[in-house]
Design a protein around this motif. Structure first.
Motif, PDB file in Angstrom:
ATOM      1  N   ILE A 409       0.828  -1.212   0.000  1.00 57.69           N
ATOM      2  CA  ILE A 409       0.000   0.000   0.000  1.00 57.69           C
ATOM      3  C   ILE A 409       0.858   1.257   0.000  1.00 57.69           C
ATOM      4  N   LYS A 410       2.191   1.089   0.070  1.00 60.43           N
ATOM      5  CA  LYS A 410       3.099   2.234   0.123  1.00 60.43           C
ATOM      6  C   LYS A 410       3.728   2.454  -1.251  1.00 60.43           C
ATOM      7  N   LYS A 411       3.626   3.676  -1.691  1.00 59.92           N
ATOM      8  CA  LYS A 411       4.039   3.998  -3.063  1.00 59.92           C
ATOM      9  C   LYS A 411       5.489   3.657  -3.337  1.00 59.92           C
ATOM     10  N   ARG A 412       6.370   3.910  -2.353  1.00 60.42           N
ATOM     11  CA  ARG A 412       7.797   3.673  -2.600  1.00 60.42           C
ATOM     12  C   ARG A 412       8.110   2.192  -2.819  1.00 60.42           C
ATOM     13  N   TYR A 413       7.162   1.334  -2.465  1.00 58.83           N
ATOM     14  CA  TYR A 413       7.340  -0.098  -2.702  1.00 58.83           C
ATOM     15  C   TYR A 413       6.546  -0.577  -3.913  1.00 58.83           C
ATOM     16  N   TYR A 414       5.251  -0.228  -3.961  1.00 59.86           N
ATOM     17  CA  TYR A 414       4.422  -0.807  -5.026  1.00 59.86           C
ATOM     18  C   TYR A 414       4.754  -0.253  -6.410  1.00 59.86           C
ATOM     19  N   ARG A 415       5.362   0.929  -6.490  1.00 56.69           N
ATOM     20  CA  ARG A 415       5.685   1.470  -7.817  1.00 56.69           C
ATOM     21  C   ARG A 415       6.800   0.673  -8.492  1.00 56.69           C
ATOM     22  N   LYS A 416       7.526  -0.129  -7.704  1.00 57.59           N
ATOM     23  CA  LYS A 416       8.602  -0.954  -8.256  1.00 57.59           C
ATOM     24  C   LYS A 416       8.173  -2.402  -8.499  1.00 57.59           C
ATOM     25  N   THR A 417       6.907  -2.684  -8.205  1.00 56.97           N
ATOM     26  CA  THR A 417       6.423  -4.065  -8.372  1.00 56.97           C
ATOM     27  C   THR A 417       5.751  -4.244  -9.729  1.00 56.97           C
TER      28      THR A 417
END
Length: 478
Positions: A409-417
């Motif tokens: 749910i955190k952008k800094r993680y999901y944007r790289k998935t």
């Protein structure tokens, strides 16, 4: 003649020395010689029990890991009271007691404690419906605890503050039986460790907590207190190792991670639904479970729809297993509101997800990962596994992936998935809920507390709207 006497004397001396060396053999050497370590524990859900799949329990698995650490076999010896268990340790028939016992200064005079590996609190419990006691002055009935237990030792300390406090002690019942006696009205109050209470309240929600008697009590293994440090010297680094490599956390998660939170209303409603609603659909859960445990399938269904065959969500997910239109088509369901079809389709879909999990991942981790995929889709679960691996943890252990799912749910993680944003935090609660429901069903079923009946005609239910903000990816085949 003199020579013969000299030979005899030397032989006797050698025999005496050999006997003395045997007597001086260290505890660790004896364990190695016998290729076996004997570990005592109180039988129960939080320590050790026999299940269909074999020996189970937090303390059992921890003791098994220590036996493997030593390179010997484990002999787990279950007991039903503390007196017998401590007597066997004193006599040398046991090497270790691993039973979730708390450190106590009085006990430490006679026994050696290993490193602390968990903490618990002791709770005073009573049956829902009585006036809640806030402290010992409020007790109006019989208080009974296990003889020679940590609870007894705690009450001895409490009596210094409450000199009029009285209680009974028993060796005829174990901790769970005392809790059952409270439910049955045979006693009014007892004390229970927080982890035992968490497990017990899954299927007995009418047991309530009055107040905490102790907090953050350290848990440790016990050994004889003598001049032999050989076994203790290996216990200390063993616990350092299992903490460091996350093995202790994985065990904690396996046995207690899903029962830390308790919702009285939800649990009460679930137990009631098991009695009144489940019998209508149980034959279909059993019929279509296939390689799955039907009780797991039923637990999943309750989480999805509370066993309402006409449940629906704003996003179009429908039926007792809450299938999307696409998933229903994939598994051959033509009418999602028809419960037998829906159960058959949901079972088939879950089985596909389990098979999709990499073969190297053992049970029960593969099942928990599959349940998370049923909720948010395998693609998102795999994204969380990749993050887990990138952070140096195991992508094959649910305990580790569970920690990383909320990062989706955190952008800094999901944007790289690969698959982007997902309510991974909800998926964690989703799986925990199903595990609680499943545990309760297993216990009730194996204790013959469920009444099976033949399928009956479709109940007169109306469509129920399920708030499924977490279901945007439910049944996502990705």
């Amino acid at each position: 003649m003199i020579r013969q006497k000299l030979i005899t004397i030397i032989t006797l001396v050698m025999l005496l020395c050999a006997c003395d060396m045997q007597q001086q053999q260290s505890q660790l050497s004896q364990i190695k010689t016998q290729n076996k370590i004997r570990v005592g524990t109180l039988a129960g859900a939080s320590n050790y029990y026999q299940a269909v799949q074999g020996e189970q329990g937090f303390e059992y698995e921890l003791a098994q890991a220590f036996a493997e650490h030593l390179g010997v076999e484990l002999e787990m010896v279950p007991f039903f009271n503390l007196t017998d268990m401590f007597s066997r340790l004193d006599s040398g028939d046991l090497d270790i007691i691993a039973s979730g016992l708390t450190y106590d200064s009085m006990r430490s005079q006679y026994y050696r404690f290993g490193p602390t590996y968990r903490t618990i609190s002791q709770k005073l419990v009573y049956k829902q419906g009585r006036v809640r006691p806030r402290d010992f002055d409020d007790l109006t009935g019989n208080l009974t605890v296990l003889a020679k237990s940590s609870h007894s030792l705690a009450l001895q300390q409490v009596k210094q503050t409450y000199p009029d406090l009285n209680w009974n002690e028993t060796e005829d019942l174990d901790e769970e039986e005392l809790l059952q006696a409270v439910i049955d009205g045979e006693i009014d109050y007892t004390l229970a460790d927080s982890h035992t209470l968490s497990l017990f309240r899954r299927y007995h929600p009418n047991l309530s907590i009055g107040f905490s008697v102790t907090r953050n009590d350290p848990i440790a293994w016990l050994m004889r207190k003598d001049n032999d440090d050989s076994l203790y010297a290996l216990v200390v680094p063993f616990f350092g190792e299992v903490k460091q490599n996350n093995q202790l956390y994985v065990l904690e998660e396996k046995y207690f991670g899903h029962v830390r939170q308790f919702n009285y209303v939800n649990t009460l409603a679930y137990i009631e639904a098991i009695k009144k609603t489940l019998p209508k659909y149980q034959p279909w859960f059993e019929q279509y479970a296939g390689s799955l445990d039907w009780r797991l399938l039923a637990a999943l269904s309750y989480q999805e729809s509370m066993w309402n065959p006409r449940a629906k969500s704003p996003t179009g997910v429908r039926g007792i297993m809450m299938l999307t239109r696409a998933t229903a088509k994939q598994v051959g369901v033509t009418n999602r509101l028809e419960p037998e079809q829906n159960i058959k389709g949901g079972a088939e879909y879950l089985a596909k997800l389990v098979k999709r999990i990499p073969a190297r991942i053992p049970q029960p981790d593969r099942t928990w990962l599959a349940l998370a995929a049923y909720n948010i889709g395998w693609g998102h679960v795999n994204d969380a596994r990749i993050i887990t691996q990138q952070q140096g943890a195991s992508p094959d252990k649910w305990a580790d992936v569970k920690k990383r799912l909320p990062l989706l749910i955190k952008k800094r993680y999901y944007r790289k998935t690969k698959y982007g944003y997902s309510r991974g935090d909800v998926a964690v609660k989703y799986v925990d809920n199903i595990r609680r429901y499943y545990d309760a069903l297993v216990w009730l079923d194996e204790n013959n507390a469920m009444k099976k009946i033949e399928p009956i005609s479709e109940p007169n239910t109306v469509p129920t709207t399920i708030n499924d903000t977490n279901k945007s990816n439910t049944n996502d085949p990705t």
